[in-house]
Design a protein around this motif. Structure first.
Motif, PDB file in Angstrom:
ATOM      1  N   THR A 268       1.259   6.739  -6.691  1.00 44.71           N
ATOM      2  CA  THR A 268       0.186   7.687  -6.991  1.00 44.71           C
ATOM      3  C   THR A 268       0.670   9.124  -6.833  1.00 44.71           C
ATOM      4  OG1 THR A 268      -1.472   6.076  -6.247  1.00 44.71           O
ATOM      5  CG2 THR A 268      -2.145   8.390  -6.362  1.00 44.71           C
ATOM      6  N   ARG A 269       1.434   9.380  -5.758  1.00 49.55           N
ATOM      7  CA  ARG A 269       1.980  10.730  -5.566  1.00 49.55           C
ATOM      8  C   ARG A 269       2.945  11.091  -6.683  1.00 49.55           C
ATOM      9  NH1 ARG A 269       2.277   9.051  -0.118  1.00 49.55           N
ATOM     10  NH2 ARG A 269       4.508   8.631  -0.355  1.00 49.55           N
TER      11      ARG A 269
ATOM     12  N   ALA B  99       2.141   1.747  -3.447  1.00 49.24           N
ATOM     13  CA  ALA B  99       1.077   2.225  -4.334  1.00 49.24           C
ATOM     14  C   ALA B  99       0.796   3.702  -4.099  1.00 49.24           C
ATOM     15  CB  ALA B  99      -0.191   1.394  -4.116  1.00 49.24           C
ATOM     16  N   GLU B 100       0.772   4.120  -2.817  1.00 50.70           N
ATOM     17  CA  GLU B 100       0.559   5.539  -2.517  1.00 50.70           C
ATOM     18  C   GLU B 100       1.700   6.387  -3.048  1.00 50.70           C
ATOM     19  OE1 GLU B 100       0.123   5.624   1.667  1.00 50.70           O
ATOM     20  OE2 GLU B 100      -1.902   4.735   1.670  1.00 50.70           O
TER      21      GLU B 100
ATOM     22  N   VAL C 150       2.864  10.035  -9.767  1.00 54.02           N
ATOM     23  CA  VAL C 150       2.079  10.354 -10.959  1.00 54.02           C
ATOM     24  C   VAL C 150       1.492  11.759 -10.852  1.00 54.02           C
ATOM     25  CG1 VAL C 150      -0.014   9.741 -12.238  1.00 54.02           C
ATOM     26  CG2 VAL C 150       1.565   7.951 -11.513  1.00 54.02           C
ATOM     27  N   ALA C 151       0.974  12.095  -9.664  1.00 46.54           N
ATOM     28  CA  ALA C 151       0.415  13.437  -9.481  1.00 46.54           C
ATOM     29  C   ALA C 151       1.488  14.511  -9.642  1.00 46.54           C
ATOM     30  CB  ALA C 151      -0.241  13.540  -8.099  1.00 46.54           C
TER      31      ALA C 151
ATOM     32  N   ARG D 184       0.824  -1.214   0.000  1.00 45.18           N
ATOM     33  CA  ARG D 184       0.000   0.000   0.000  1.00 45.18           C
ATOM     34  C   ARG D 184       0.855   1.259   0.000  1.00 45.18           C
ATOM     35  NH1 ARG D 184      -3.340  -3.275   3.247  1.00 45.18           N
ATOM     36  NH2 ARG D 184      -2.231  -2.656   5.141  1.00 45.18           N
TER      37      ARG D 184
END
Length: 368
Positions: free
Chosen positions: A160-161, A156-157, A163-164, A153
């Motif tokens: 995600t960060r 994955a977080e 990508v942002a 997790r």
């Protein structure tokens, strides 16, 4: 009709199969003479596993209580060799905090001790030690699974960060490319439209500038899109830096804003990141002056210090600035984020002598 999640179906199937095997084992061991409470308790050592992911602590408590009652009533060894309690221990260790898992482990050990006390065989304590090791193994395996899930997790977080952050970087690059070139194109198109009937030479020059600027914008956009498509970057031009400052100044002068450039200190090559940052700050500042300063002149002061690069862009415009030109506007916020990314500091606001000033200071430790 709401679909049942697949993990729940798997747990139900596991509980049904294990319950069936438990009852079959009990029948083979005791025959049809076993009392009905033995069958009921045997069912309770396996059937609750259907809810193990919904209420793991409750499920383990029910199974433990059923095993304890089975032993205390003298029905013999565990009907399923304690497989149900091992699965429950694994589930609790996976889905609940470590202190909860420890409390349930102690509960299981109490059940095992009770079974040993009621047993009349000589190997009871040996079996208890083996059972304890099995439960500890289930606990450790569940703890490892929980840690692996937490790590997954976190990764994955982090992805995600990332990508942002990449989206923000791309948006900033697009803003820098489009805003500057479109400002030049808009001004030159307006000049051409204004003088096309009275000054053909000026109109022709303005239209030529529009064509050159639009082609340059398309080239930069194509380069950015090619990089995003992960194509071969060997044929792509490098990102602009202070080496391209003269071209930027010439293009801005052609758009109608006189610009002076003053360089102090020992001019030298910079690391790619700060180099691009300084260029983009100069580009954005000149674009803002073109759009908001009105009739004005601009000045770029570039100071190469021993440890710091200082870039100052000022204009003497007297036109009223719109609110979006405040120090918290989108363009200035983007410049400030660029500077902070490389450990720099950017200030922007009305100058004391009038006009507007943008100053960025970038550390040059990496360049030494």
């Amino acid at each position: 009709m709401r679909a049942i999640p697949r993990p729940v179906l798997v747990d139900v199937l596991l509980a049904v199969v294990l319950t069936g095997l438990t009852l079959a084992t009990l029948v083979d061991a005791s025959g049809s003479a076993a009392p009905w409470p033995a069958y009921a308790l045997a069912v309770l050592t396996a059937a609750p596993l259907a809810l193990r992911q919904r209420a793991p602590v409750v499920v383990m408590a029910v199974i433990g209580a059923a095993l304890a009652a089975y032993s205390l009533l003298g029905y013999g060894d565990y009907p399923n060799s304690g497989v149900g309690i091992l699965i429950a221990m694994f589930t609790v260790a996976t889905l609940r905090p470590r202190n909860v898992a420890a409390a349930m482990f102690l509960t299981v050990m109490a059940v095992v001790a009770a079974a040993c006390v009621t047993s009349r065989t000589d190997v009871a304590w040996t079996s208890a030690a083996q059972s304890a090791l099995q439960v500890i193994g289930a606990w450790v395996l569940g703890e490892s699974t929980r840690r692996w899930g937490d790590r997954t997790r976190r990764l994955a977080e982090r992805a995600t960060r990332a990508v942002a952050d990449e989206r923000v970087r791309i948006a900033r690059e697009l803003h820098d490319i489009v805003a500057h070139h479109m400002a030049v194109i808009s001004l030159q198109a307006g000049v051409a439209q204004y003088v096309i009937d009275t000054d053909v030479a000026t109109a022709r020059k303005a239209i030529t500038t529009v064509g050159d600027t639009s082609r340059e914008a398309l080239t930069e956009m194509r380069r950015l899109l090619d990089v995003l498509r992960l194509e071969d970057a060997s044929e792509l031009a490098p990102q602009p830096g202070l080496a391209a400052l003269d071209d930027l100044v010439d293009r801005t002068r052609g758009a109608g804003l006189p610009v002076d450039v003053v360089v102090t200190g020992r001019e030298r090559a910079l690391p790619p990141g700060p180099d691009l940052c300084a260029y983009r700050v100069a580009q954005e500042s000149l674009t803002n002056a073109l759009k908001h300063a009105g009739p004005a002149t601009a000045r770029i002061d570039l100071d190469y210090g021993e440890r710091t690069l200082t870039l100052k862009v000022t204009d003497d415009g007297t036109a009223a600035r719109p609110r979006r030109e405040s120090p918290t506007s989108h363009g200035i916020r983007g410049m400030r984020e660029r500077a902070e990314l490389y450990g720099g500091v950017l200030t922007a606001g009305p100058a004391d002598e009038g006009g507007f000033a943008v100053v960025v200071r970038l550390p040059l430790n990496e360049a030494r």
